[in-house]
Design a protein around this motif. Sequence first.
Motif, PDB file in Angstrom:
ATOM      1  N   GLN A  43       0.819  -1.207   0.000  1.00  0.00           N
ATOM      2  CA  GLN A  43       0.000   0.000   0.000  1.00  0.00           C
ATOM      3  C   GLN A  43       0.859   1.267   0.000  1.00  0.00           C
ATOM      4  O   GLN A  43       0.380   2.340  -0.364  1.00  0.00           O
ATOM      5  N   GLU A  44       2.132   1.166   0.353  1.00  0.00           N
ATOM      6  CA  GLU A  44       3.020   2.332   0.387  1.00  0.00           C
ATOM      7  C   GLU A  44       3.693   2.597  -0.963  1.00  0.00           C
ATOM      8  O   GLU A  44       4.328   3.630  -1.145  1.00  0.00           O
ATOM      9  N   ILE A  45       3.555   1.671  -1.898  1.00  0.00           N
ATOM     10  CA  ILE A  45       4.238   1.820  -3.186  1.00  0.00           C
ATOM     11  C   ILE A  45       3.737   3.056  -3.935  1.00  0.00           C
ATOM     12  O   ILE A  45       4.526   3.804  -4.517  1.00  0.00           O
ATOM     13  N   ALA A  46       2.454   3.294  -3.921  1.00  0.00           N
ATOM     14  CA  ALA A  46       1.901   4.459  -4.619  1.00  0.00           C
ATOM     15  C   ALA A  46       2.475   5.758  -4.070  1.00  0.00           C
ATOM     16  O   ALA A  46       2.576   6.758  -4.787  1.00  0.00           O
ATOM     17  N   GLY A  47       2.876   5.769  -2.817  1.00  0.00           N
ATOM     18  CA  GLY A  47       3.457   6.955  -2.201  1.00  0.00           C
ATOM     19  C   GLY A  47       4.823   7.325  -2.753  1.00  0.00           C
ATOM     20  O   GLY A  47       5.325   8.418  -2.501  1.00  0.00           O
ATOM     21  N   LEU A  48       5.449   6.411  -3.494  1.00  0.00           N
ATOM     22  CA  LEU A  48       6.744   6.719  -4.098  1.00  0.00           C
ATOM     23  C   LEU A  48       6.613   7.643  -5.307  1.00  0.00           C
ATOM     24  O   LEU A  48       7.588   8.263  -5.719  1.00  0.00           O
ATOM     25  N   ALA A  49       5.412   7.736  -5.874  1.00  0.00           N
ATOM     26  CA  ALA A  49       5.193   8.611  -7.026  1.00  0.00           C
ATOM     27  C   ALA A  49       5.479  10.055  -6.626  1.00  0.00           C
ATOM     28  O   ALA A  49       5.012  10.528  -5.592  1.00  0.00           O
ATOM     29  N   GLY A  50       6.260  10.727  -7.418  1.00  0.00           N
ATOM     30  CA  GLY A  50       6.603  12.120  -7.143  1.00  0.00           C
ATOM     31  C   GLY A  50       7.761  12.298  -6.177  1.00  0.00           C
ATOM     32  O   GLY A  50       8.166  13.422  -5.907  1.00  0.00           O
ATOM     33  N   ALA A  51       8.313  11.193  -5.679  1.00  0.00           N
ATOM     34  CA  ALA A  51       9.423  11.285  -4.727  1.00  0.00           C
ATOM     35  C   ALA A  51      10.720  11.623  -5.449  1.00  0.00           C
ATOM     36  O   ALA A  51      10.833  11.475  -6.668  1.00  0.00           O
ATOM     37  N   ASN A  52      11.693  12.053  -4.686  1.00  0.00           N
ATOM     38  CA  ASN A  52      13.008  12.361  -5.215  1.00  0.00           C
ATOM     39  C   ASN A  52      13.779  11.049  -5.367  1.00  0.00           C
ATOM     40  O   ASN A  52      14.185  10.459  -4.380  1.00  0.00           O
TER      41      ASN A  52
END
Length: 176
Positions: free
Chosen positions: A66-75
């Motif tokens: 569920q945390e994978i989508a949170g990597l979008a837009g990361a540095n």
Amino acid sequence: MRRNGHSLLEFAIAVSVFALLLAVLLDKLGFYQQRGEQVAVKALQINLRAALAGQVATLQARGREQEIAGLAGANPVQWLERPPAGYAGELSAAQAAGLAAGSWYFDPMLHQLVYVRSEQETGLNNAARNICFRVELLGMPSKIAHAETKPVQLTELELTEVNDCRTPPLSAATRR
């Protein structure tokens, strides 16, 4: 009777030949400099994609899909062992305006990793001054068919080259 010196005409011909050879050498040097820049950018792009895949695999292995989508837009530079040469950190476009060619920075407002290159036109990004990359969410299939355990949502992320470095990223809702 022959004189020991050279005439002015001979000297002018020698200088002209030397200038012609120097011009050819400088042209080739510029070409190889552009090719070197392209190779360096592509090599970092490959390393960043591998680092992104590593982050996704780590989250999957730990059961934190569920945390994978949170990597979008990361540095993506934060996932590398060490930042690339010339990395200036997280800067806005205004703060990065004075960076020298060959520098990298991450724009947190646009969620883009930016490579500042020289004014010379190359085939990397349609003659744009900068080359930009972004970690984007490509899709999220809802469920795996016939999952016997709790359904898992798969998330596909990719490091993509941005065609226009000046526009903010599209949200997931806007893309659909």
